[in-house]
Design an enzyme around this catalytic site. Structure first.
Site, PDB file in Angstrom:
ATOM      1  N   ASN A  37      26.727 -13.106  31.987  1.00 13.32           N
ATOM      2  CA  ASN A  37      25.427 -12.880  32.388  1.00 13.32           C
ATOM      3  C   ASN A  37      24.822 -13.861  33.328  1.00 13.32           C
ATOM      4  OD1 ASN A  37      23.139 -11.547  32.668  1.00 13.32           O
ATOM      5  ND2 ASN A  37      22.699 -11.512  30.465  1.00 13.32           N
ATOM      6  N   HIS A 122      18.443  -2.634  17.248  1.00 11.26           N
ATOM      7  CA  HIS A 122      17.435  -3.531  17.642  1.00 11.26           C
ATOM      8  C   HIS A 122      16.091  -2.619  17.550  1.00 11.26           C
ATOM      9  CE1 HIS A 122      19.406  -6.496  20.437  1.00 11.26           C
ATOM     10  NE2 HIS A 122      20.201  -6.533  19.410  1.00 11.26           N
ATOM     11  N   GLU A 264      26.572 -16.774  19.364  1.00 13.87           N
ATOM     12  CA  GLU A 264      26.952 -15.991  20.707  1.00 13.87           C
ATOM     13  C   GLU A 264      27.099 -16.667  22.063  1.00 13.87           C
ATOM     14  OE1 GLU A 264      23.023 -13.977  20.650  1.00 13.87           O
ATOM     15  OE2 GLU A 264      22.449 -14.935  22.334  1.00 13.87           O
ATOM     16  N   ARG A 285      28.926 -15.379  15.298  1.00 12.68           N
ATOM     17  CA  ARG A 285      28.496 -14.319  16.377  1.00 12.68           C
ATOM     18  C   ARG A 285      29.389 -14.343  17.347  1.00 12.68           C
ATOM     19  NH1 ARG A 285      24.890 -11.184  16.731  1.00 12.68           N
ATOM     20  NH2 ARG A 285      24.078 -12.028  18.656  1.00 12.68           N
ATOM     21  N   HIS A 314      28.455 -10.664  18.824  1.00  8.53           N
ATOM     22  CA  HIS A 314      27.532 -10.570  19.525  1.00  8.53           C
ATOM     23  C   HIS A 314      27.891  -9.093  20.432  1.00  8.53           C
ATOM     24  CE1 HIS A 314      25.438 -12.173  23.705  1.00  8.53           C
ATOM     25  NE2 HIS A 314      24.625 -11.626  23.026  1.00  8.53           N
ATOM     26  N   ASP A 318      24.840  -6.815  27.959  1.00  6.38           N
ATOM     27  CA  ASP A 318      25.696  -7.644  29.293  1.00  6.38           C
ATOM     28  C   ASP A 318      27.175  -7.907  28.979  1.00  6.38           C
ATOM     29  OD1 ASP A 318      23.347  -9.342  27.837  1.00  6.38           O
ATOM     30  OD2 ASP A 318      25.159 -10.672  27.907  1.00  6.38           O
ATOM     31  N   GLU A 341      26.796  -6.118  16.237  1.00  5.29           N
ATOM     32  CA  GLU A 341      25.132  -5.857  16.796  1.00  5.29           C
ATOM     33  C   GLU A 341      25.537  -4.498  17.775  1.00  5.29           C
ATOM     34  OE1 GLU A 341      24.373  -8.731  19.717  1.00  5.29           O
ATOM     35  OE2 GLU A 341      21.784  -8.335  19.347  1.00  5.29           O
TER      36      GLU A 341
HETATM   37  C1  GCO Z   1      21.479 -10.989  21.162  1.00  6.30           C
HETATM   38  C2  GCO Z   1      21.208 -11.930  22.405  1.00  6.30           C
HETATM   39  C3  GCO Z   1      21.066 -11.352  23.812  1.00  6.30           C
HETATM   40  C4  GCO Z   1      21.140 -12.521  24.871  1.00  6.30           C
HETATM   41  C5  GCO Z   1      21.974 -12.085  26.009  1.00  6.30           C
HETATM   42  C6  GCO Z   1      22.271 -13.361  27.020  1.00  6.30           C
HETATM   43  O1  GCO Z   1      21.432 -11.646  20.236  1.00  6.30           O
HETATM   44  O2  GCO Z   1      21.837  -9.798  21.599  1.00  6.30           O
HETATM   45  O3  GCO Z   1      20.557 -13.056  21.892  1.00  6.30           O
HETATM   46  O4  GCO Z   1      19.651 -10.726  23.872  1.00  6.30           O
HETATM   47  O5  GCO Z   1      20.323 -13.332  25.070  1.00  6.30           O
HETATM   48  O6  GCO Z   1      23.243 -11.304  25.836  1.00  6.30           O
HETATM   49  O7  GCO Z   1      23.139 -12.853  28.022  1.00  6.30           O
HETATM   50 MG    MG Z   2      21.133 -13.522  19.941  1.00 10.80          MG
END
Ligand code: GCO
Ligand code: MG
Length: 405
Positions: A37, A122, A264, A285, A314, A318, A341
């Site tokens: 991203n 979310h 992540e 993650r 993660h 993106d 997630e």
């Molecule tokens: C999450 C993340 C995303 C990131 C994003 C960055 O926990 O899903 O923090 O929101 O910020 O994927 O590219």
């Molecule tokens: Mg995050």
């Protein structure tokens, strides 16, 4: 099965995705996700200029050796650009091997440990009541775990909230340059416990709750938050502090029993090594797309398993459907899978470009048994959606000081 071509596509069917296609002399091809991203084109150049010429004519079945060749062989190891590029190649090779064997990738990894993949959704909002309304909606849709993020009064554009945008896709297209968002730790720390208190009051104990701090606190501030959230029994608190100093997580640990998750932004097992060995976290993650693909993430998963640490890959918008599919195969295989997630399958444009092997029902994802990763990519459709420069925001304090993302 010899590699005859490595093609790299960068398209924006509402979001930018970098897609790798490896073609072979047997007519089979494999697909990989190499989306980073905000830095997509750096990965495209790495793949086209530095990786592709080395792979033509090589045996497509040699996944581990190719991974080591691109990792150790490059001399310049690790880092997001390199490891995302390796991920694109690695996933495409696993996809190819599965197609050649007539088996889904999870079978090649060792079969299944479970029949379905539990996910967390979310819920966010501009106010506590809007956030809790969204939580209620997700509970009705069958979710058993939900991440709560709420705009902090007095801080416009708080992380994880949408402001005036209708979804994450619209948010992406509104950022041709990095927008700036204000941050104030004191306002944040004073507000967040109330959000969770109200969530428990309204919805009881059964629904599991999570929260993402996005690395904006110091270890002692994070300890305070983790401690104050203890009565609300989070499934985990994500990224309470940046993890360059892995030992910082030990400090939070010493103060609180709130489970912790991080990873992540990690690119390799080395980023997670001390955290895992010291049992400073409960969930790792890291994403296949950003850490060397299935081969890279599998090393992390096995190492975490030795230390009773579970996975929570993660799963943001993106990462492309190919990356999400790679996670699904790992999730269904790994004994120490925790939770995935999940923010939905994207918009209509994405659906014309990619088909994927996943279905959502009652808080879980189900994976079909198509060979390889089970994703298809429509090149003609993808061409209709050229790359658009797009950035994540930056955070600043009121006096202008640049803050952690
Ligand atoms: C999450 C993340 C995303 C990131 C994003 C960055 O926990 O899903 O923090 O929101 O910020 O994927 O590219
Ligand atoms: Mg995050």
């Amino acid at each position: 099965m010899k590699i005859t071509n490595v093609k790299v596509f960068v398209n924006c069917p509402d979001r930018n995705f970098v897609t790798v296609k490896i073609e072979t002399d047997e007519g089979l091809f494999g697909l990989g996700d190499a989306t980073l991203n905000g830095r997509e084109l750096a990965v495209v150049a790495y793949l086209k200029e530095h990786i592709k010429p080395c792979l033509i004519g090589k045996d497509a079945h040699q996944i581990e050796d190719t991974w080591q060749y691109l990792y150790k062989g490059a001399y310049w190891r690790r880092g997001p650009i390199t490891m995302t590029s390796i991920a694109g190649i690695d996933m495409a090779l696993w996809d190819l091997k599965g197609k050649a064997a007539g088996m889904p990738v999870y079978q090649l990894l060792g079969g299944t440990s479970r029949s379905k993949i539990r996910v967390y959704g979310h819920a966010n909002g501009q106010t506590i009541s809007e956030t809790l309304e969204n939580l209620g909606r997700l509970i009705k849709e069958g979710y058993t775990a939900v991440r709560l993020q709420c705009a902090i009064p007095g801080l416009e554009g708080t992380y994880g909230t949408l402001g005036d945008k209708k979804d994450y896709l619209e948010m992406q297209s509104s950022r041709p340059l990095p927008p700036e968002q204000p941050w104030d730790t004191n306002k944040y720390l004073n507000f967040i416990p109330t959000l969770f208190k109200k969530a428990r009051e309204e919805y009881g104990e059964e629904i599991q709750l999570l929260h993402d701090v996005h690395s904006r606190l110091t270890p002692i501030e994070a300890s305070r938050l983790a401690k104050e959230l203890e009565p609300y029994h989070l499934l985990f608190l994500e990224d309470p502090v940046p993890a360059e100093n892995q030992s910082n997580y030990k400090i939070i640990r010493q103060h609180s029993t709130t489970p912790l998750a991080v990873g992540e932004v990690f690119n390799s097992i080395w980023d997670a090594k001390e955290l895992i060995e010291n049992h400073s976290i409960d969930y790792i993650r890291t994403a296949a797309t950003h850490a060397g693909g299935i081969t890279g993430l599998r090393k992390i998963i096995d190492f975490a398993g030795l230390h009773q640490i579970r996975t929570a890959p993660h799963g943001p918008p993106d990462i492309s459907p190919i990356g999400h599919a790679a996670h699904a195969h790992l999730n269904i295989w790994a004994n120490n899978f925790g939770i995935q997630e999940f923010v939905g399958f994207g918009g209509e444009k994405m659906a014309t470009v990619f088909t994927h092997p996943l279905a959502y029902a009652e808080g879980h994802l189900y994976l079909n048994d198509l060979p390889g990763l089970g994703v298809s990519f429509n090149e003609q459709e993808a061409e209709k959606y050229p790359y658009k420069r797009s950035y994540l925001p930056v955070s600043r304090l009121e006096d202008g000081t640049l803050w952690d993302w």
